[in-house]
Design an enzyme around this catalytic site. Sequence first.
Site, PDB file in Angstrom:
ATOM      1  N   VAL A 110      42.647 -42.869  48.618  1.00 14.57           N
ATOM      2  CA  VAL A 110      42.413 -42.913  50.063  1.00 14.57           C
ATOM      3  C   VAL A 110      43.070 -41.684  50.688  1.00 14.57           C
ATOM      4  CG1 VAL A 110      42.804 -44.189  52.208  1.00 14.57           C
ATOM      5  CG2 VAL A 110      42.433 -45.442  50.077  1.00 14.57           C
ATOM      6  N   LYS A 141      37.307 -47.172  50.471  1.00 11.79           N
ATOM      7  CA  LYS A 141      38.662 -46.801  50.897  1.00 11.79           C
ATOM      8  C   LYS A 141      39.266 -47.870  51.796  1.00 11.79           C
ATOM      9  CE  LYS A 141      37.796 -41.855  50.479  1.00 11.79           C
ATOM     10  NZ  LYS A 141      37.279 -40.694  51.194  1.00 11.79           N
ATOM     11  N   LYS A 179      38.598 -44.023  42.440  1.00 13.32           N
ATOM     12  CA  LYS A 179      38.797 -45.189  43.304  1.00 13.32           C
ATOM     13  C   LYS A 179      37.968 -46.402  42.908  1.00 13.32           C
ATOM     14  CE  LYS A 179      36.631 -42.553  47.013  1.00 13.32           C
ATOM     15  NZ  LYS A 179      36.971 -41.327  46.379  1.00 13.32           N
ATOM     16  N   ALA A 181      43.100 -38.479  49.852  1.00 18.64           N
ATOM     17  CA  ALA A 181      43.709 -37.532  48.906  1.00 18.64           C
ATOM     18  C   ALA A 181      45.222 -37.674  48.912  1.00 18.64           C
ATOM     19  CB  ALA A 181      43.260 -36.108  49.201  1.00 18.64           C
ATOM     20  N   LEU A 212      47.319 -37.451  51.326  1.00 15.99           N
ATOM     21  CA  LEU A 212      47.972 -37.974  52.537  1.00 15.99           C
ATOM     22  C   LEU A 212      48.641 -39.310  52.219  1.00 15.99           C
ATOM     23  CD1 LEU A 212      45.197 -37.436  55.252  1.00 15.99           C
ATOM     24  CD2 LEU A 212      47.173 -35.979  54.747  1.00 15.99           C
TER      25      LEU A 212
END
Length: 821
Positions: free
Chosen positions: A613, A689, A583, A615, A617
Amino acid sequence: MQVLKFGGTSLLDAENILKASDIIAKAVERDRTIVVASAIGGCTDSLIEVGNMAAAHDGSFSDILDKIRARHHKIIRSLLPIEKHEESLEACDKVMDSIKGIAQGVYLLGELSTTSLDAIQGCGELLSSQILATKMASIGIPTKWVDSREIIRTRSDGTHNVVDTETTYANITAMIENNPIKSLFIVPGFIASDEKGRMVTLGRGGSDYSASLYAVGSKARNLETWKDVPGMMTADPKIVPEASLIEHISYRAALELSHFGAKVIFPPTIQPVVSERIPILVKCTFDPDGPGTVIEQNPPRGKNRSKIIGISNSDKIALLSLEGSGMVGVPGFSYRLFQTLSENDISIILITQASSVNTMCVAVAESDAEKAREAADKCFAYEISLGKLNPLKVETGFSIVCLVGDDIINQRGTMGRMLAALGDRSIGVRAVAQGSSERNISVIISSDDVRPAIKYIHAEFFEKSPYKDINLFIAGYGTVGRALLDIIARKRGEIAERTGKRIHVAGLSNSRKFILDREGLSLDDIDRQLASGHPAANEAFFEALSKTSLQNSVFVDCTGSSDISYKYLNLFEKGYSVVASNKITFAAPYSQYKALKTAAVENGVSLKYETTVGAALPILESISRSVNSGDTILKVDAVLSGTMNFIFSSYAGGSDGRTFAEVVRTAQEKGYSEPDPRLDLSGRDVLRKLLILAREAGVPLDEADVKITPALGDEFFKGKVPEFFEKLAAAEPEFAASYKAAADKGLRQRFLASLVRNGDGTYTAKMGLQEVGPGNPLYNLSGTDNCAIITTEFYPSPLVVQGAGAGAYQTASGVLNDILI
Ligand code: ADP
Ligand code: ASP
Ligand code: MG
């Protein structure tokens, strides 16, 4: 009458000759037959070696002769009935002794003349044909062995020996008429005799030519040539296992394919049979019932028959370049070059001329290259001495790969597809020639690239794969990288079935080593492969990548490296898409982030980083989908740190006997936090994130724009870890009080990142501990789960994305999803 020719592989050993004899026996039931035999596989090569060794005063040529003798003895003993052994062994020895005699002469003279070489190399056919004839007679077929030297006669046309077809055909007719009761003639291929009665050969692969002459001379219905392959294929099956059989092909196309290297038919073969319209059947000795290939004047046009017929290659090509300012505007240089080459008996395989008129380039056989250099430099000595021309430049190590088809020139895009098939895989094309005939496009490439080049061109034109091949280059072989490779190794078949995308891992690097294979790495034993890979120091992996562009290439960044983003830019330029779980790049200052996004678009590649952000999802995806489809993000409330959530959802204000410090200790022990839990509790990771999330929503957010309320005061961040835990323990009353204050109101504490749209269209971003009530989905969020609550204009009742927000396999599966989009 029919003619059957058996090549060397079909006559390799007793077992194969037995197969051939079955085929011949069946053929004789249909019609009178002439069988033309090649030497047993590899024999001609060995005999040529004998000649060369003898000429070089290498006495061990006799060892090779012994081996040749032994191979034939073995065949005689296992193939022929015992009563034929003595006679056959004697006949074999007689031929072998004669070869030895000639080789000894060559040894003494130290010189191998064409006559001596022919006398040696042609003997393989004498041996094989005699054995075959004895075999056929022994199974009761009226067989006659005829010495081709008495039938096929050559004469000199001034410079070359050419077949005297008139005499040859008359001899064949006489052979048949004089032996009316024989249903089978067996003759050696390859050999003939000249005007002086000396043994000559018809050139390498010449048995096909012998067969063709016998076919015309005997007015055969057809000529069958028996091989070790199913027939003429769309490419050499030894290079392209996927090659398919060409069932029907015209003489002209077959000639074209063979001319450029498909060894199936020796080009001169076709000449005599074409004039008589005798069809040639290419059949497989090991699958006699297979359809084979019919080469004929007017092949039937199948419904979907492609106009592209096949691919072939010829190797050992030299490029001759004539260059110099003196060529500009002066006519006659090419004429003089061609003339001098022709006078020196050098045939030009291909010509290209660059648009700049001061260079021209011709391809010749490597074996002619030195002769060509001498001839050209002599011819242009004057111009060279004046500095108007450079001495002829000779480069070797090239091959010609050519695509053959009917009317290929008029099929739009063929050349482009062929060049793209090579270019997309970084195979450099040195020269291209189209138009020498309407039937082929030829490219000159380095011989090292021939096999992959043929495969790629074949795949482009003949393998209509339902799959799209995706080539991955993975940087980072830590927990995520390993999990990714593991999933790919186990599931790629299923993935291909479901998505139509076939994943190949073409490169992999950790911080020390890298491995690369354009054809795709085998995924077994990756650790060992990597350990013996190339050193990855000094960006060697990236340098290799910039030279290895393949189609649909994706660079996968599973590292935690902070200085990788400028490398993305280079990769984009080389056509790589990027998928990252790292990231750091995306949370860099907004201007850098923006430059990266723009560069990806400008280069037509994609840049995906869903797993940065939450993983796997689909948080970023949900946001970008809304924004891309004209919706407006009103609010995002998110728990983006599994560690923080574990801590704040586990802590019960001490009511369960666990202090805040103990809960943090548990998070540390379970590996939910970094070894120094303050790295998580500082909120740095959440901040990154939040930046990424906001940017995805179209908000050009930078660190300074985020209102941060830290979970812990500054004093906790000083000192070492043990000290930190002591401070935590000492502050327990404060943690308990803050917990209780919320609990008394029926609320729970969560570490929240939020992005809210203000009335004026601007956004406010903040992060810190917040109290949430039972109506909020975050109220029941437990363990290390992440959650994002996304409210948009079109969806005022929010979209809630919740689940595991970390973990190697979760992240790897998210990365894989990004790859497959
Ligand atoms: P023979 O045994 O009859 O002398 P060759 O060895 O001269 O046969 O030629 C057959 C070989 O040609 C095959 O084994 C195959 O590897 C090669 N070959 C090259 N191109 C093609 C093609 N397009 N189709 C079939 N075979 C090919
Ligand atoms: N035996 C010869 C060669 O290997 C001729 C042939 O097989 O066609 O070239
Ligand atoms: Mg051959």
